[in-house]
Design a protein around this motif. Structure first.
Motif, short mmCIF file in Angstrom:
data_model
loop_
_atom_site.label_atom_id
_atom_site.label_comp_id
_atom_site.label_asym_id
_atom_site.label_seq_id
_atom_site.Cartn_x
_atom_site.Cartn_y
_atom_site.Cartn_z
N GLU A 1 3.86 1.66 -1.36
CA GLU A 1 4.57 1.84 -2.62
C GLU A 1 3.67 1.67 -3.85
O GLU A 1 4.16 1.46 -4.95
CB GLU A 1 5.73 0.84 -2.70
CG GLU A 1 6.78 1.02 -1.64
CD GLU A 1 7.50 2.35 -1.74
OE1 GLU A 1 7.56 2.93 -2.84
OE2 GLU A 1 8.00 2.81 -0.69
N ALA A 2 2.38 1.76 -3.67
CA ALA A 2 1.46 1.56 -4.78
C ALA A 2 1.62 2.63 -5.86
O ALA A 2 1.46 2.35 -7.04
CB ALA A 2 0.02 1.54 -4.27
N ARG A 3 1.97 3.85 -5.47
CA ARG A 3 2.10 4.94 -6.45
C ARG A 3 3.53 5.50 -6.47
O ARG A 3 3.72 6.71 -6.42
CB ARG A 3 1.11 6.05 -6.09
CG ARG A 3 -0.32 5.61 -6.25
CD ARG A 3 -1.24 6.75 -5.91
NE ARG A 3 -2.61 6.31 -6.06
CZ ARG A 3 -3.51 6.95 -6.76
NH1 ARG A 3 -3.20 8.06 -7.35
NH2 ARG A 3 -4.73 6.49 -6.84
N HIS A 4 4.50 4.63 -6.53
CA HIS A 4 5.88 5.09 -6.54
C HIS A 4 6.28 5.53 -7.95
O HIS A 4 5.59 5.24 -8.93
CB HIS A 4 6.83 3.98 -6.05
CG HIS A 4 7.00 2.87 -7.03
ND1 HIS A 4 6.08 1.86 -7.15
CD2 HIS A 4 7.98 2.61 -7.93
CE1 HIS A 4 6.49 1.02 -8.09
NE2 HIS A 4 7.63 1.45 -8.58
N GLN A 5 7.37 6.23 -8.05
CA GLN A 5 7.90 6.67 -9.34
C GLN A 5 8.69 5.51 -9.95
O GLN A 5 9.83 5.25 -9.57
CB GLN A 5 8.81 7.90 -9.15
CG GLN A 5 8.09 9.12 -8.66
CD GLN A 5 7.13 9.67 -9.69
OE1 GLN A 5 7.33 9.56 -10.89
NE2 GLN A 5 6.03 10.26 -9.21
N CYS A 6 8.06 4.81 -10.85
CA CYS A 6 8.68 3.64 -11.46
C CYS A 6 9.73 4.09 -12.48
O CYS A 6 9.50 4.99 -13.29
CB CYS A 6 7.63 2.77 -12.14
SG CYS A 6 8.26 1.19 -12.70
N THR B 1 0.83 -1.22 0.00
CA THR B 1 0.00 0.00 0.00
C THR B 1 0.86 1.27 0.00
O THR B 1 0.49 2.27 -0.61
CB THR B 1 -0.95 0.03 1.21
OG1 THR B 1 -0.19 -0.10 2.41
CG2 THR B 1 -1.96 -1.09 1.12
N CYS C 1 9.24 -2.30 -7.78
CA CYS C 1 8.25 -3.19 -8.42
C CYS C 1 8.57 -4.65 -8.14
O CYS C 1 7.67 -5.46 -7.93
CB CYS C 1 8.20 -2.94 -9.93
SG CYS C 1 7.47 -1.36 -10.39
#
Length: 98
Positions: free
Chosen positions: A30-35, A28, A43
């Motif tokens: 790291e759901a919207r991390h900068q990939c 939760t 990921c």
């Protein structure tokens, strides 16, 4: 020796619960991390956490069902067998004198 096994089983159970709980928190968080694209370390960690939850989650459903059935048996069924039969004056040793 039996006490050591119980202690070890308790530690293993706590470790698994700790891992499951923090896997959910990590997913939760790291759901919207900068990939950064392919081979993103975050990921990969999220995928590992999801895999662990899927693997251990399928094992918990039967365990919870067995625990619930055992709990029902202990709470509801066993006391029926240990109930004292109906009390009579003879079983209570009541002296009937006038």
């Amino acid at each position: 020796m039996a006490k050591n096994k119980k202690l070890l089983a308790g530690f293993i159970t706590l470790a698994i619960l700790f891992m499951l709980l923090f896997s959910v928190f990590y997913i939760t968080a790291e759901a919207r991390h900068q990939c950064i694209g392919e081979d993103c370390p975050i990921c990969l960690e999220v995928q590992a956490c999801v895999q662990a939850l899927n693997t251990l989650g399928t094992g918990f459903a039967p365990a919870v069902a067995v625990f619930a059935a055992a709990h029902f048996f202990v709470i509801c069924v066993i006391p029926v067998f240990h109930r004292n039969p109906s009390h009579t004056l003879v079983s209570l040793k009541v002296k009937l004198t006038n």
